[in-house]
Write a protein that holds these residues in place. Structure first.
Motif, PDB file in Angstrom:
ATOM      1  N   UNK A 101     -16.048  12.478 -22.815  1.00 55.09           N
ATOM      2  CA  UNK A 101     -15.999  13.390 -21.654  1.00 55.09           C
ATOM      3  C   UNK A 101     -15.842  14.833 -22.105  1.00 55.09           C
ATOM      4  N   UNK A 102     -15.061  15.045 -23.177  1.00 55.83           N
ATOM      5  CA  UNK A 102     -14.793  16.407 -23.638  1.00 55.83           C
ATOM      6  C   UNK A 102     -15.973  17.005 -24.390  1.00 55.83           C
TER       7      UNK A 102
ATOM      8  N   UNK B  38     -20.297  13.312 -21.294  1.00 53.74           N
ATOM      9  CA  UNK B  38     -20.205  12.078 -20.501  1.00 53.74           C
ATOM     10  C   UNK B  38     -19.481  12.406 -19.197  1.00 53.74           C
ATOM     11  N   UNK B  39     -19.802  11.675 -18.159  1.00 53.41           N
ATOM     12  CA  UNK B  39     -19.153  11.928 -16.868  1.00 53.41           C
ATOM     13  C   UNK B  39     -17.758  11.324 -16.870  1.00 53.41           C
TER      14      UNK B  39
ATOM     15  N   UNK C 233     -10.267   8.036 -12.985  1.00 50.40           N
ATOM     16  CA  UNK C 233      -9.244   8.862 -13.634  1.00 50.40           C
ATOM     17  C   UNK C 233      -8.592   9.795 -12.624  1.00 50.40           C
ATOM     18  N   UNK C 234      -7.286   9.903 -12.710  1.00 52.22           N
ATOM     19  CA  UNK C 234      -6.550  10.748 -11.776  1.00 52.22           C
ATOM     20  C   UNK C 234      -6.541  12.219 -12.184  1.00 52.22           C
ATOM     21  N   UNK C 235      -6.886  12.509 -13.446  1.00 50.64           N
ATOM     22  CA  UNK C 235      -6.872  13.897 -13.924  1.00 50.64           C
ATOM     23  C   UNK C 235      -8.165  14.193 -14.673  1.00 50.64           C
ATOM     24  N   UNK C 236      -8.501  15.470 -14.774  1.00 50.76           N
ATOM     25  CA  UNK C 236      -9.715  15.797 -15.513  1.00 50.76           C
ATOM     26  C   UNK C 236      -9.435  15.786 -17.016  1.00 50.76           C
ATOM     27  N   UNK C 237     -10.479  15.603 -17.834  1.00 49.93           N
ATOM     28  CA  UNK C 237     -10.281  15.420 -19.280  1.00 49.93           C
ATOM     29  C   UNK C 237      -9.554  16.577 -19.958  1.00 49.93           C
ATOM     30  N   UNK C 238      -9.827  17.811 -19.550  1.00 51.25           N
ATOM     31  CA  UNK C 238      -9.166  18.948 -20.206  1.00 51.25           C
ATOM     32  C   UNK C 238      -7.670  18.954 -19.937  1.00 51.25           C
ATOM     33  N   UNK C 239      -7.306  18.636 -18.705  1.00 56.92           N
ATOM     34  CA  UNK C 239      -5.874  18.559 -18.366  1.00 56.92           C
ATOM     35  C   UNK C 239      -5.227  17.428 -19.157  1.00 56.92           C
TER      36      UNK C 239
END
Ligand SMILES: [Zn+2]
Length: 276
Positions: A179-180, A184-185, A190-196
């Protein structure tokens, strides 16, 4: 003895060049780093063992009496994706047992140097941190040490939930990396976005209050040889949270941080003895 030829067994399957250079240092009984510097032959930059310059590849091939393309295949070219060079000492005890049984040199594989690698891709066993090598000049791996690691691992894999938890953490690490960095989507679940999540994962290694929070007490005591937050907080990397993760060279610490990240991303996934 001349060091213009290194009369050691050639590169093993997926062996890192750093592993090969360490074997040669062990053979010649010279201090870490010395042999690599001899490849300079009076010139400037030759890169590092895992990321050599083209000139160093040719010279290394000459020392080993193999083709430069063979050496080049064993480079670790994606610096961002691998652990910091000094800490690429995670290993799979099952792979090493196979090496010893087959009377091959015990070698570090390139796969184990990746930030997201917490399981051996060949055996799906949790990677372990090789402490013995730290500062030990020319230290060789013995059958006894590998047997102890294999026994410890065997007793863990019979623990309820252990294998399932390890697989959840490994899958999460790969998905997060995709994802990062691979566009990839993000999974809808997931409850949070990949960067967080990446920031949360790094904080689990650097923030003392967070390290000892409720989530870390959920890791069974008996598992802490394989999943733990380390003795002291890591320092925060100036180049961002991914760099902090690159410096978490003990796979047990990365697993702990991923545990925290996964518990935020997917609270519905149960980790620990109840994991399925
Ligand atoms: Zn393995």
């Amino acid at each position: 003895m001349s060091i213009d030829r290194w009369p050691i067994p050639g590169l093993g399957e997926d062996e890192s060049l750093q592993s090969l250079v360490s074997r040669a240092e062990c053979f010649f009984d010279c201090r870490p780093g010395y042999l690599w510097k001899t490849l300079r032959e009076g010139e400037g930059d030759i890169g590092t063992p895992d990321a050599p310059t083209p000139q160093a590849v040719i010279r290394l091939a000459g020392r080993l009496d193999c083709s430069p393309s063979e050496v080049a295949r064993h480079r670790l070219t994606e610096a961002r994706d691998v652990l910091v060079a000094a800490g690429r000492v995670a290993y799979c005890p099952t792979c090493w047992k196979e090496d010893l049984d087959a009377k091959r040199p015990v070698a570090f594989r390139r796969q184990w140097a990746h930030v997201c690698a917490v399981l051996c891709s060949r055996h799906a066993t949790p990677l372990i941190y090789w402490r013995m090598r730290q500062g030990a000049k020319g230290r060789k791996v013995t059958t006894g040490e590998v047997d102890i690691a294999c026994e410890a691992l065997a007793s863990m894999t019979t623990q309820p939930g252990f294998n399932a938890t390890m697989k959840h953490l490994a899958a999460f690490a790969e998905q997060l990396h995709a994802c990062l960095y691979s566009e990839a989507r993000t999974a809808a679940s997931w409850r949070r976005n990949p960067k967080t999540l990446l920031r949360d994962i790094a904080a689990a290694l650097t923030d003392q209050e967070l390290r000892t929070g409720l989530w870390s007490t959920a890791i069974p005591l008996r598992w802490q040889g394989f999943v733990h937050v380390g003795r002291a907080p890591m320092s925060v990397a100036v180049d961002g949270p991914w760099q902090t993760l690159r410096q978490a060279t003990d796979p047990g610490m990365r697993r702990a941080a991923l545990w925290y990240g996964l518990s935020l991303a997917r609270p519905d996934i149960v980790l620990g003895p109840e994991a399925a």
